[in-house]
Design an enzyme around this catalytic site. Structure first.
Site, PDB file in Angstrom:
ATOM      1  N   GLU A 309      39.612  41.769   8.360  1.00  0.00           N
ATOM      2  CA  GLU A 309      40.411  42.262   9.490  1.00  0.00           C
ATOM      3  C   GLU A 309      39.783  41.798  10.803  1.00  0.00           C
ATOM      4  O   GLU A 309      39.729  42.566  11.763  1.00  0.00           O
ATOM      5  CB  GLU A 309      40.500  43.791   9.478  1.00  0.00           C
ATOM      6  CG  GLU A 309      41.133  44.341   8.219  1.00  0.00           C
ATOM      7  CD  GLU A 309      41.541  45.798   8.365  1.00  0.00           C
ATOM      8  OE1 GLU A 309      42.734  46.092   8.279  1.00  0.00           O
ATOM      9  OE2 GLU A 309      40.648  46.645   8.589  1.00  0.00           O
ATOM     10  N   CYS A 403      46.224  53.535  11.564  1.00  0.00           N
ATOM     11  CA  CYS A 403      45.574  53.423  12.867  1.00  0.00           C
ATOM     12  C   CYS A 403      46.505  52.885  13.955  1.00  0.00           C
ATOM     13  O   CYS A 403      46.448  53.323  15.105  1.00  0.00           O
ATOM     14  CB  CYS A 403      44.342  52.530  12.757  1.00  0.00           C
ATOM     15  SG  CYS A 403      44.644  50.976  11.889  1.00  0.00           S
TER      16      CYS A 403
END
Lengths: 639, 639
Positions: A309, A403
């Site tokens: 990520e 998130c």
């Protein structure tokens, strides 16, 4: 630690003192308030996050290690919304959650639904992988925001107690842990808490976390051994994943998980601002250059790979598999905003604008109901078949790791707070958007009113209304993308070059009520090229107009977008299409493409295709995937 | 089952009746014999594979579920090598391993080092994920090859006992398992064993595995439940991974793991050949078209993604992340060879040649000591940082999963067996290579001698030497890549078009000893384009000359290969460079590229680069990565 006078040059104009009434952001802010905040609450409710504190062993919806942060970001988003528009229902929802948290808080101040209810024996045992300090940081931000919006101190008090406790657990004293978070965030949150409370301990704690990071012996090694694990068994293989491979002041390249990285850098900038720490500031500058000169998509998206990520190597910016997490672009905005205040340089505002109008905003649908986790620069048939399930060509209602949705909600809700700054002798405008702001320059209040259709039109009228006539500087950002900007003050031309430093045209004069400034930023359609080392963009151009990056969508241009080639001399026209996607400027022109229908079964053949002329239509990247699902492409081949 | 007369039109000319003395393959075959076979033995020894049968609980080097197949492929490779050149040391090595296996074989015939020594209780309990039948198949192939090379029957006898036992375990009778392998391979191996022994039971068993595959209720569901697992817990999520999502005759798209897929298809072609099963043949044709018209790299590489080591969707052929496993290209050769014999159509030989000269051969270094597992069509800086460890820009000495090295060794050792075929009334030449073959046409033996520098030169002289003057057809493949082929028989011109069917120029005449045929296949440098739907290749050309696909390497062309653009009219020259990479034809020309050194720090800017002219040099893809490590690129942008 000696807390010096703030070396940062600018301070923000509070959200409550700015109003956006523009064509671009105001509708998004309203959708965020009326739709996104509600559906996010419902999702948090449905998935057990809201009621995490009511969980008891055996029930479903067991609190996950990062759940508190999702609720925290939702509270923060809601608080920003309340700051500009009260809403009793929303306040009651927040108060109920805060009440639950206050009751749940341990006598020592500890507060984490997962580690209090599910695995109490594991508190602070794995800072590397778990998210205790990260969740704490988000709750601190929520507390500060909620107090600033409503004056209610309950959450911020809870979080001060928690922060006080954290300050006892962590430190260099006997019996204290010399650890720091595997997922950074608390660093910037503690500075917010310090600014809100004036308690220097919080700033010191933030600096402690930053200073300890990456030191030898490595805390995550020590901690792993304490758990009975070999440090070499770390799943991510390198501490670069969480930016603790070397002390932060020695870091020169942005590495690892992109959200973690930029939250850390934002915290470093905060501590540098509050303490005048030049070594931290230098590290920030170095990392900024590496990121923005070598590792950032044209959309402001960052972190090209799903593998970590995050970041890979210089100039590696794959379009197809580009991860460019929404949260990472948001984190970049946070960092950029802080660097801007430290250095008063428009380079930072340029990147902030680039991310906001493109790689951040693409994260949410026009109706405010669906979200992208990843924001690649192209979509193609079958893409979803071989990407992780949260990487799709259709925005999703929610994610297991949620998130991004509340993160974009809090950013959009607070967006007017990014437009203006103030300093001792100047009022600064970073973002152009119709509306007004009340700015403090030295001891004076100045109301600035903008009239503009930015970003669709580069003409900006600003009227200046000081409380009383006074001498100060009005600093107007001349965007990095613009060429040939012109400026008039009360209808008299001013040479922009002559008064521009650090990317801001600085009009220093004695202002009186009703003075007007006319800034004109020409917005031709620009073909943009990427550095030759960005192999994926070689031979391609991206279309940009003003701050807006464009893309082609299948719904407008048919399949096989990759086969479209734009002749270098093709004329490109921009026009507002009010009926499209809430009203956007589209770019049209003529391009070339091969005719796939005349191919037989062969997959390869000696070149003999004769491309034919076709019309193309490009739309802003930030609004792609709001119509039929299909291909999308930012970087267009040049013929 | 009614075993019909073979409907396949051609039969192979045995390896022992062909000799290559050519510039291209003969040195590779010699390196394979003198180097690769040795180092592979040493690797198998070092890693415990050779001595797997001596393993006892507690010792290291515990036999892994697929180890037997690695040793089997090494034996098979060594056997092919012995078939053309005896080597007592090599034979002794093989005999020792075979001896060990014969001793280890269970009284019931079972033979598998992992499941006999490590987990005996798990025999046949997970056909889906484990590799028992796969290992058995490879050992059968090894047994047949070793007997044909040396006349020694020990291994083939062992494998017949094992096959007899497998035939008792699997079937539709009471108490039998209706299962089939998760990793196909035994299907084609059983047909080899049938051909070597004449025992129809082996052919029936092969057909059983093929016929059962994908039927409902699904065997892998049943088997998972028997293990106490939910079938939905299958890690690969879909049975398409192992081509058992539907019965094989209903399959129309190549899916899943590419090696498994092509081994299966090869087995289907074998069974179709032996039984005349038209439904199987039709499935093979459909799958072939899907693969070669939509899912194959220009190199003959197949299976674009590491995610499933296999296929994705039509026209998805990423160059950067292209997996294109060496074993998959080899499996494609196996399948192509079988289809060619079934249908006598040069389409199959074209693909076979494409894979052999490019995507197969790239799998081994020129010195025969290092191997590629994956064969992407470009390499770029930092690639290795975010790919699986077996995907690199440098060939490796060995792999934990070591399927590719012995697979390429057995293919290269047996390569002359792919060049010629025979039928009732014709001798067929598929591959051009200097040397000779002894072909049976009907009742006659005909010696064919080739003189040529193919693939570097398209002129092929063939002299024909029948035992006695006789009438038959000499069928010469006119490659799909060629245009303007010319042919002379005893110096008299023949119109190629007029005598070509199915891609073969068929010269039917009464041949007498010393007749000569001169085939000329012009070899200009071709620019090849891919179908417009292959998004990754749009706007690009690949250079090909004869069967050889070219690439650019950093060592010849500097960094940032992606920025090179080849003008559509640039002249390209081919010349033999004897000193380079063992002697290869290189392609040179003039292209355009931007000058990265004149860029400042900016990553993006409004287009203003003026490309400059640079010389480029392309080398055959199959020999890339034999010099300095660096970038590589097959698809070159066209300016």
């Amino acid at each position: 630690m000696n807390v010096e006078r703030h070396p940062h040059r600018l301070t923000s104009v509070p959200l409550t003192d700015v109003e956006f009434r523009d064509v671009f952001w105001a509708p998004r802010i309203e959708t965020n308030r009326s739709t996104t905040l509600n559906i996010e609450y419902e999702q948090c409710k449905k998935t057990g996050r809201i009621d995490a504190w009511r969980w008891r062993a055996g029930r479903r919806h067991k609190p996950h290690i990062f759940w508190d942060s999702d609720v925290a970001k939702w509270i923060e988003a809601a608080a920003y919304s309340l700051a500009t528009r009260r809403d009793r229902g929303l306040e009651r929802r927040i108060d109920a959650v805060v009440e639950m948290m206050a009751e749940a808080q341990g006598a020592d101040g500890y507060l984490n639904s997962h580690f209090q209810l599910v695995e109490p024996e594991k508190r602070w045992s794995n800072l590397r992988d778990w998210h205790e300090l990260y969740c704490a940081g988000h709750l601190m931000e929520a507390g500060v925001a909620y107090e600033q919006a409503t004056g209610k101190r309950k959450l911020v008090d809870v979080m001060c107690r928690y922060a006080d406790y954290i300050g006892k657990v962590f430190g260099r004293g006997p019996g204290q842990l010399r650890g720091y978070p595997g997922h950074e965030e608390i660093e910037l949150a503690l500075v917010k808490l310090y600014r809100a409370t004036g308690r220097e301990g919080y700033l010191r704690l933030s600096k402690f976390f930053i200073d300890e990071r990456g030191k030898r012996p490595h805390y995550f090694d020590i901690e792993a051994r304490r758990r009975g694990e070999g440090p070499e068994s770390f799943w991510a293989r390198s501490y670069a994943y969480n930016q603790s491979h070397v002390p932060v002041r020695e870091q020169a390249e942005v590495v690892g998980h992109a959200v973690r990285a930029c939250y850390l850098y934002a915290g470093m900038a905060d501590v540098a601002a509050e303490t005048g720490d030049k070594t931290l500031l230098r590290a920030c500058r170095r990392l900024w250059r590496n990121l923005t000169e070598r590792r950032m998509y044209i959309t402001g998206g960052i972190g090209p790979t799903a593998a970590n990520e995050g970041f890979t190597v210089d100039y590696d910016l794959p379009n197809e598999s580009g991860y460019a997490e929404t949260c990472a672009a948001i984190a970049l905005v946070f960092w950029a905003h802080r660097m801007l205040h430290l250095e008063a340089d428009a380079r930072y505002a340029d990147v902030m604008e680039r991310a906001l109008y493109n790689g951040v905003l693409s994260g949410v649908s026009l109706d405010g109901q669906r979200f992208f986790y990843a924001n690649p620069l192209t979509a193609y048939p079958g893409m979803a078949a071989f990407t992780p399930p949260h990487v799709t060509t259709k925005r999703q209602a929610w994610f297991g790791c949620a998130c991004c949705p509340p993160n974009i909600a809090r950013l959009i809700a607070s967006l007017p707070g990014y437009a203006y700054s103030q300093s001792k002798d100047a009022a600064w405008i970073h973002l152009y958007a119709a509306g007004e702001a009340c700015v403090r320059v030295g001891d004076h209040e100045v109301t600035l009113r903008q009239r503009t259709r930015y970003p669709w039109d580069g003409r900006v009228r600003i009227s200046v209304h000081p409380e009383a006539p006074s001498r100060f500087t009005l600093a107007l950002r001349i965007p990095g993308w613009s060429r040939g900007a012109t400026l008039k003050v009360n209808a008299r031309g001013v040479r922009v070059d002559a008064i521009t430093t650090g990317g801001y045209a600085k009009i220093e004069r004695r202002w009186t009520r009703g003075d007007t400034v006319a800034l004109n930023l020409p917005m031709p359609v620009e073909r943009v090229e990427a550095h030759p080392r960005v192999r994926q963009d070689c031979g391609c151009v991206a279309l940009q107009r003003g701050p807006i990056v464009y893309c082609l969508e299948e719904v407008d241009n048919g399949r096989d977008l990759g086969d479209i080639a734009l002749p270098a001399k093709a004329r490109l026209r921009a026009r507002m299409d009010r009926g499209l996607l809430g009203g956007v400027v589209v770019i049209t022109g003529e391009a070339l493409r091969r005719d796939g229908s005349v191919w037989g079964g062969e997959l390869y053949r000696a070149v003999r295709s004769k491309p034919r002329r076709v019309g193309i239509k490009a739309i802003p990247y930030c609004v792609w995937a709001n119509r039929a699902e299909g291909e999308m492409l930012v970087w267009i081949r040049e013929a």
